[in-house]
Design a protein around this motif. Structure first.
Motif, PDB file in Angstrom:
ATOM      1  N   GLU A  38       0.609  -1.164  -0.002  1.00 61.26           N
ATOM      2  CA  GLU A  38       0.185  -0.048  -0.135  1.00 61.26           C
ATOM      3  C   GLU A  38       0.796   1.199   0.016  1.00 61.26           C
ATOM      4  O   GLU A  38       0.497   2.170  -0.787  1.00 61.26           O
ATOM      5  N   GLU A  41       2.302   1.706  -3.522  1.00 67.42           N
ATOM      6  CA  GLU A  41       1.379   2.263  -4.446  1.00 67.42           C
ATOM      7  C   GLU A  41       1.059   3.560  -4.087  1.00 67.42           C
ATOM      8  O   GLU A  41       1.082   4.416  -5.002  1.00 67.42           O
ATOM      9  N   LYS A  42       0.899   4.084  -3.049  1.00 69.24           N
ATOM     10  CA  LYS A  42       0.639   5.351  -2.718  1.00 69.24           C
ATOM     11  C   LYS A  42       1.905   6.549  -3.075  1.00 69.24           C
ATOM     12  O   LYS A  42       1.686   7.487  -3.502  1.00 69.24           O
ATOM     13  N   LYS A  52      -4.370   7.021  -7.611  1.00 68.82           N
ATOM     14  CA  LYS A  52      -4.206   5.535  -7.136  1.00 68.82           C
ATOM     15  C   LYS A  52      -3.170   4.762  -8.403  1.00 68.82           C
ATOM     16  O   LYS A  52      -3.364   5.070  -9.435  1.00 68.82           O
ATOM     17  N   THR A  53      -2.649   3.706  -7.777  1.00 65.30           N
ATOM     18  CA  THR A  53      -1.904   2.857  -8.789  1.00 65.30           C
ATOM     19  C   THR A  53      -2.239   1.349  -8.045  1.00 65.30           C
ATOM     20  O   THR A  53      -2.789   1.280  -6.981  1.00 65.30           O
ATOM     21  N   VAL A  54      -1.995   0.342  -8.944  1.00 66.32           N
ATOM     22  CA  VAL A  54      -2.189  -1.097  -8.521  1.00 66.32           C
ATOM     23  C   VAL A  54      -0.821  -1.734  -8.650  1.00 66.32           C
ATOM     24  O   VAL A  54      -0.215  -1.880  -9.929  1.00 66.32           O
ATOM     25  N   ALA A  55      -0.244  -2.215  -7.854  1.00 60.07           N
ATOM     26  CA  ALA A  55       1.233  -3.073  -7.926  1.00 60.07           C
ATOM     27  C   ALA A  55       0.994  -4.341  -8.272  1.00 60.07           C
ATOM     28  O   ALA A  55       0.186  -4.997  -7.705  1.00 60.07           O
ATOM     29  N   MET A 214       3.693  -1.918 -12.259  1.00 64.30           N
ATOM     30  CA  MET A 214       2.475  -1.101 -11.620  1.00 64.30           C
ATOM     31  C   MET A 214       1.658  -0.670 -12.710  1.00 64.30           C
ATOM     32  O   MET A 214       2.065  -0.365 -13.835  1.00 64.30           O
ATOM     33  N   ARG A 227      -7.468  -4.172  -9.880  1.00 70.80           N
ATOM     34  CA  ARG A 227      -7.118  -4.757  -8.663  1.00 70.80           C
ATOM     35  C   ARG A 227      -7.474  -6.005  -8.516  1.00 70.80           C
ATOM     36  O   ARG A 227      -7.047  -7.000  -7.843  1.00 70.80           O
TER      37      ARG A 227
END
Length: 386
Positions: A38, A41-42, A52-55, A214, A227
């Motif tokens: 988290e 991503e932040k 936002k992003t998604v790893a 990402m 996600r």
């Protein structure tokens, strides 16, 4: 004293990375759960100015999910580049679609002029769908790659995508930290402009998590669903209820811990790579046999890879072996994808500049821990051995 080997591009792990990874190990959060995911991503979202992003596990996994969420599937087609690493193209086949290969321009990136020519000459746009006249299939997306930290002409390409109702997927796996300094997208980072953007943190990238990637998305709901797909599409985690075909694509907490430490140093990496690029340029500019490829004028590049354009009719493989004998690692640019065995039957359009560059480009050492002395040594060897 024996000279040490100079690698092409290796990680630079000398900051807080070990501290963060050790903390993750001590806490026993080593898999796909843990606070560092988290945080990473932040922090990346803040760096590239998105919400936002998604790893995920890799840049390739990110492209796969982006294509799925773009609605690309069996029987569809995607416009993409032939001059790129094959990992950018394979996900098109993962979803059952077919690539259409385009030429590069002199930035080594996808040529927007030829993309538009192809659409105007070879396609029909009807009822909001772009149809390939040859295959009769629906072209649903453009997948463009920001090559070596240079940037695509996103103004022209996004105009094309919007005009013909195409999704645009930015393969920004080589371009974390590159952004536009003027034009319509002034101040915007690679990966933040198209419908989806994807980064990679492979071992040779400007910053690494040992692997990993990402995803960014223009639409929040798209990103939320990506996600969901990346964690096996769980509707009920207690009772193992799944609402879609999901994937085991989540980044691990150990990788994310490494990434948090690397991101703290990214701007320093870029500054070092910029200085080394300009030193190479200064040292090589008097040699008429080579040209260090420029980055675009309207961008702040991340200077990820340096590309030598060797003039005349070079024997690239022989030159690589000569430099290897001097303990210098180099590599040719990728083999053109439309000539690779899995894609020989795929459609391509007016491939010309890519044919030239595949026989003339050589990548030279560019690690962020490369010293000025090593840059000077590589430059001297290049000049002497050509």
């Amino acid at each position: 004293m024996e000279r040490k080997f100079i690698p092409l591009s290796v990680p630079n792990i000398k900051g807080n990375e070990l501290e963060y990874v050790t903390e993750a190990v001590k806490d026993e959060w080593v898999s796909t759960g843990g606070s560092y995911i988290e945080t990473f991503e932040k922090n990346v979202a803040e760096y590239v100015h998105v919400e936002k992003t998604v790893a995920v596990q890799s840049g390739t996994a990110g492209l796969h999910l982006a294509l799925i969420q773009s609605g690309v599937g069996l029987g569809d087609e995607v416009i993409t580049a032939t001059l790129t690493f094959i990992a950018a193209v394979n996900p098109i086949r993962y979803v059952g679609a077919e690539p259409i290969f385009m030429d590069c321009d002199d930035t080594l990136c996808l040529d927007p002029i030829k993309v538009e020519q192809f659409i105007e000459e070879e396609c029909t746009f009807e009822e909001g769908k772009l149809i390939n006249n040859r295959s009769k299939k629906h072209i649903k997306a453009i997948l463009g790659v920001h090559v070596f930290g240079n940037l695509l002409d996103m103004e022209k390409l996004m105009n094309i995508a919007n005009k013909y109702n195409l999704k645009f997927i930015e393969d920004a796996t080589e371009a974390l930290g590159s952004y536009y300094t003027n034009g319509s997208y002034k101040g915007q980072f690679a990966g933040t402009i198209g419908d989806f953007g994807v980064f990679s943190f492979n071992g040779n990238k400007i910053m690494t998590t040992g692997g990993g990637g990402m995803i960014l998305a223009k639409n929040k709901e798209d990103l939320d669903y990506v996600r969901y797909l990346s964690t096996q599409a769980k509707d009920d985690t207690l009772n193992f209820i799944h609402g879609d075909v999901g994937y085991n694509y989540r980044m691990t907490n150990l990788q994310a811990a490494l990434g948090v430490g690397q991101l703290e140093r990214l701007e320093d990496f870029i500054a070092t790579k910029k200085a080394n690029y300009h030193l190479y340029k200064e040292l090589l500019e008097s040699n008429e046999k080579v040209e260090l490829m420029e980055f675009k004028q309207n961008i702040r590049p991340n200077y990820w890879f340096y590309a030598l354009n060797i003039k005349g009719n070079p024997d690239i493989q022989l030159f690589i072996h000569k430099l290897q004998a001097e303990k210098i690692q180099t590599r040719p640019i990728w083999g053109l994808i439309h000539e690779q065995k899995p894609y020989k039957k795929s459609q391509s359009y007016k491939i010309e500049k890519a044919d030239y560059y595949v026989n003339h480009i050589l990548n030279i050492p560019c690690s962020s821990n490369l010293t000025q002395e090593e840059v000077c040594y590589v430059s001297e060897c290049v000049k002497e051995l050509l």
